[in-house]
Design an enzyme around this catalytic site. Structure first.
Site, short mmCIF file in Angstrom:
data_model
loop_
_atom_site.label_atom_id
_atom_site.label_comp_id
_atom_site.label_asym_id
_atom_site.label_seq_id
_atom_site.Cartn_x
_atom_site.Cartn_y
_atom_site.Cartn_z
N LEU A 13 65.15 21.55 21.29
CA LEU A 13 64.19 22.33 20.30
C LEU A 13 64.58 21.83 18.88
O LEU A 13 65.60 21.71 18.56
CB LEU A 13 64.09 23.72 20.38
N ASP A 14 63.56 21.66 18.04
CA ASP A 14 63.49 21.46 16.83
C ASP A 14 64.26 22.45 16.03
O ASP A 14 64.27 23.71 16.64
CB ASP A 14 62.14 21.16 15.95
N PRO A 15 64.90 22.24 14.99
CA PRO A 15 65.69 23.31 14.25
C PRO A 15 64.73 24.43 13.80
O PRO A 15 65.02 25.44 13.78
CB PRO A 15 66.25 22.61 12.85
#
Length: 307
Positions: free
Chosen positions: A47-49
């Site tokens: 997952l993206d930050p």
């Protein structure tokens, strides 16, 4: 003389983390691994930050089956800001274009069907996909654009949730390999105003229940009690990673042969073929196998059997 490296526990299972915003998937995975004192860990799709939500973390033997969760369908709720494009297609990037937003709910509802079904999607430059051994985002940060091939994805469902201009909220049910940032950017271009992601939350991976997720703060509170048995109660069984596969229960003789990696011929009254999850005569999960058209069980991924 160097001290021998301390080995973690042989603990197996899947932990459903509600990933906090601002941390990379790998960083939070390493933290979870330390909390459980596990000897091995792996996540099941980054997952993206910026994103929050469901991040299954496989511990021990469960890492052998993480690919099944990487390949599983995902669900997201995403909020996009219309009228602005960024270089990363999300709020962490620099605004590269601003346009007037002359879009109403009817325009949005009319656009959504064009983004459902089987599509070809060009991955964003700000992704972990590799080109000549280097992640695309490293090229992007250096100002280099690499030609990317469009990849097939499936948007099983795309539902309108709310529109409070310029913010649009949608729910997405998609196949593996779908970049929600790219989907939002493409939708913004279709609407003629541009768009980027401001909020992204993964709400489901495969068939895992949302209520089984635990957030990082709660996990830290549990970890502070220094009770590993209490922590372990929050692990889902290893075979949950392959729960979408049909189950095949073996007798004692078959179980023993499979545990040695041998192929097994069996009576197949249900004409079951394809990938299956195997269980022993004592209901122990053995692993994943392929049943061929000749009713032969061919082991593919097996649990390590304690001797």
């Amino acid at each position: 003389m160097a001290k021998p490296r301390k080995r973690g526990r042989d603990i197996d299972g899947v932990f459903l983390l509600d990933k906090p915003q601002g941390m990379s998937s790998n960083d939070i995975m390493q933290k979870v691994k330390r909390v459980f004192q596990a000897n091995k860990a792996g996540h099941t799709g980054a997952l993206d930050p910026l994103a929050t939500g469901m991040l299954p973390i496989c511990l021990g033997e469960a890492t052998k089956f993480s690919q099944f969760l990487l390949d599983a369908d995902k669900r997201y709720q995403v909020t996009a800001k219309l009228g602005e494009r960024t270089d990363t297609s999300d709020a962490e990037g620099q605004v590269v274009e601003t346009r007037d937003v002359q879009v109403d709910v009817q325009d949005i509802l009319a656009a959504l069907p064009h983004f459902r079904g089987n599509l070809m999607q060009v991955p964003t430059m700000f992704s972990a996909l590799k080109h000549q051994g280097k992640p695309l985002y490293e090229y992007a940060r250096a100002g280099i654009t690499v030609e990317r091939e469009a990849r097939p994805i499936t948007i099983f469902d795309l539902q309108f949730i709310a529109y409070d201009a310029p913010y649009l909220t949608l729910e997405v049910h998609c196949s593996k390999g779908t970049y929600i940032r790219t989907l939002v950017d493409d939708l913004g271009e279709y609407l003629g105003c541009g768009a980027h992601v401001t909020v992204l939350r993964r709400t489901a991976v495969a068939n895992y229940p949302v209520e089984a997720m635990m957030n990082w703060d709660t996990l830290q509170v549990l970890a502070a009690q220094q009770d590993l048995a209490l922590l372990d109660q929050h692990l889902l069984p290893t075979d949950s990673a392959v729960s979408a596969l049909p189950a095949l229960h073996l007798n004692q003789e078959q179980s023993k042969a499979i545990s040695f990696g041998q192929r097994v011929k069996f009576d197949n009254p249900t004409q079951l073929t394809g990938q299956v999850r195997l269980f022993s005569d004592t209901q122990q999960f053995l692993g994943v196998a392929l049943v061929d058209e000749h009713n032969v069980i061919r082991p593919q991924r097996l649990m390590t059997q304690n001797t």
